[in-house]
Design a protein around this motif. Structure first.
Motif, short mmCIF file in Angstrom:
data_model
loop_
_atom_site.label_atom_id
_atom_site.label_comp_id
_atom_site.label_asym_id
_atom_site.label_seq_id
_atom_site.Cartn_x
_atom_site.Cartn_y
_atom_site.Cartn_z
N THR A 178 0.84 -1.20 0.00
CA THR A 178 0.00 0.00 0.00
C THR A 178 0.87 1.25 0.00
OG1 THR A 178 -1.68 -1.22 1.22
CG2 THR A 178 -1.88 1.17 1.19
N LEU A 179 1.89 1.26 0.83
CA LEU A 179 2.79 2.41 0.88
C LEU A 179 3.55 2.61 -0.42
CD1 LEU A 179 4.10 2.09 4.53
CD2 LEU A 179 2.69 3.92 3.61
N ASN A 180 3.90 1.53 -1.08
CA ASN A 180 4.60 1.64 -2.36
C ASN A 180 3.74 2.32 -3.41
OD1 ASN A 180 7.19 0.70 -1.85
ND2 ASN A 180 6.53 -1.43 -1.96
N THR A 181 2.42 2.14 -3.33
CA THR A 181 1.51 2.82 -4.25
C THR A 181 1.63 4.33 -4.06
OG1 THR A 181 0.00 0.95 -4.17
CG2 THR A 181 -0.91 3.04 -4.93
N LEU A 182 1.73 4.76 -2.82
CA LEU A 182 1.90 6.17 -2.52
C LEU A 182 3.29 6.66 -2.93
CD1 LEU A 182 0.92 8.78 -1.15
CD2 LEU A 182 1.70 7.83 1.01
N LEU A 183 4.28 5.84 -2.70
CA LEU A 183 5.66 6.21 -3.00
C LEU A 183 5.85 6.57 -4.47
CD1 LEU A 183 8.66 6.47 -2.26
CD2 LEU A 183 8.87 4.01 -2.64
N LYS A 184 5.22 5.83 -5.34
CA LYS A 184 5.40 6.05 -6.78
C LYS A 184 5.07 7.48 -7.19
CE LYS A 184 4.75 1.23 -7.91
NZ LYS A 184 3.86 0.21 -8.41
N VAL A 185 3.98 8.02 -6.66
CA VAL A 185 3.61 9.39 -7.04
C VAL A 185 4.42 10.44 -6.27
CG1 VAL A 185 1.65 9.74 -5.49
CG2 VAL A 185 1.66 10.82 -7.72
N ILE A 186 4.87 10.12 -5.07
CA ILE A 186 5.70 11.06 -4.32
C ILE A 186 7.09 11.16 -4.93
CG2 ILE A 186 6.87 11.42 -2.10
CD1 ILE A 186 4.36 10.57 -0.70
N GLU A 187 7.59 10.06 -5.47
CA GLU A 187 8.92 10.07 -6.09
C GLU A 187 9.00 10.97 -7.31
OE1 GLU A 187 11.27 5.92 -5.57
OE2 GLU A 187 9.49 5.84 -6.85
N GLU A 188 7.99 10.92 -8.16
CA GLU A 188 8.02 11.68 -9.40
C GLU A 188 6.70 12.41 -9.61
OE1 GLU A 188 9.17 9.14 -12.64
OE2 GLU A 188 10.67 8.15 -11.42
N PRO A 189 6.44 13.41 -8.78
CA PRO A 189 5.16 14.12 -8.90
C PRO A 189 5.18 15.11 -10.06
CG PRO A 189 6.49 15.17 -7.25
CD PRO A 189 7.26 13.95 -7.71
N PRO A 190 4.00 15.43 -10.59
CA PRO A 190 3.94 16.55 -11.55
C PRO A 190 4.38 17.82 -10.82
CG PRO A 190 1.85 15.33 -11.45
CD PRO A 190 2.72 14.80 -10.36
#
Length: 188
Positions: A125-137
Motif C-alpha cells: 500500500t505504501l509503495n503505491t503512494l511512493l510512486k507518485v511522491i517520487e516523481e510528482p507533476p
C-alpha cells in the motif's frame, strides 16, 4: 500572517514562511505530532499557502486562501481513514494517483492532504503512494499527517520535508482563549 492561526511551533512556521516567500514549498511535507498538536490545522494553512495567487507565504485574504482554509478549494483534496476507522486502502491510494494527474483548476498548485496515514502498515500500500511522491507533476503537493512516522517507509520519509509538531503550552492556550474572549463574536 497566515500561520499565526497556529499556536506554538514557531520554528516550523518560520521555515514554512521562508520557503513560501522564496517560492520553494516542497512537493511533500510530513507533519508529525500527537493529537492536539495542530497537524491538520497546519496542513490546511500550508494548502492555502500553496494555492494562493497573491503570495508564496499565503495572504489569507484572497478567495483561494479562504476556500482552502474552509475546505472548499477545488485544488485541495483531503483523504482520511473512512469514518475515522481503519486505514486508507490500496484502492483509495490508486484513486489518489489517478486524481493527481489532473492539473490545478484555479490555484497555483494542486494539494493532496493525507490525514493520519500512520496506520498504513502494508508495504504494498505504501509503495503505491511512493510512486507518485517520487516523481510528482510539478504542480502537485502532498501534505501527510501522522502521529508517528515509524510506520512510514524510509523511502517516503527521505522524499518529504518532516516537521515535528509540538503541543502548545497551557499558557499559549490560555492566551488564545483570552484573545477570543476579547474579540467576542467577531473572533475566529
Amino acid at each position: 500572517m497566515l500561520l499565526d492561526a497556529l499556536l506554538s511551533n514557531e520554528q516550523n512556521k518560520a521555515a514554512l514562511v521562508r520557503l513560501g516567500a522564496d517560492g520553494r514549498l516542497p512537493h511533500a511535507i510530513i507533519l508529525e505530532g500527537e493529537r492536539g498538536s495542530g497537524r491538520f490545522t497546519l496542513a490546511r494553512l500550508i494548502s492555502a499557502m500553496a494555492v494562493c495567487r497573491r503570495s508564496g507565504a499565503g495572504c489569507g485574504e484572497c478567495p483561494d486562501c479562504k476556500m482552502a482554509l474552509e475546505g472548499q478549494h477545488p485544488d485541495v483534496e483531503v483523504f482520511a481513514k473512512s469514518g475515522g476507522q481503519g486505514t486508507l486502502t490500496i484502492k483509495s491510494l490508486r484513486t489518489i494517483n489517478q486524481s493527481v494527474a489532473t492539473p490545478p483548476n484555479q490555484g497555483r498548485r494542486r494539494v493532496v492532504i493525507l490525514r493520519d496515514i500512520q496506520d498504513i502498515a502494508q508495504a504494498r500500500t505504501l509503495n503505491t503512494l511512493l510512486k507518485v511522491i517520487e516523481e510528482p507533476p510539478e504542480y502537485l503537493m502532498f501534505i501527510i499527517t501522522v502521529d508517528n512516522r515509524e510506520n512510514l517507509l524510509p523511502t517516503i520519509l527521505s522524499r518529504c520535508l518532516l516537521l515535528r509538531m509540538e503541543l502548545p503550552s497551557p499558557e499559549e492556550c490560555a492566551g488564545r482563549v483570552q484573545e477570543l474572549l476579547k474579540g467576542g463574536a467577531d473572533a475566529q
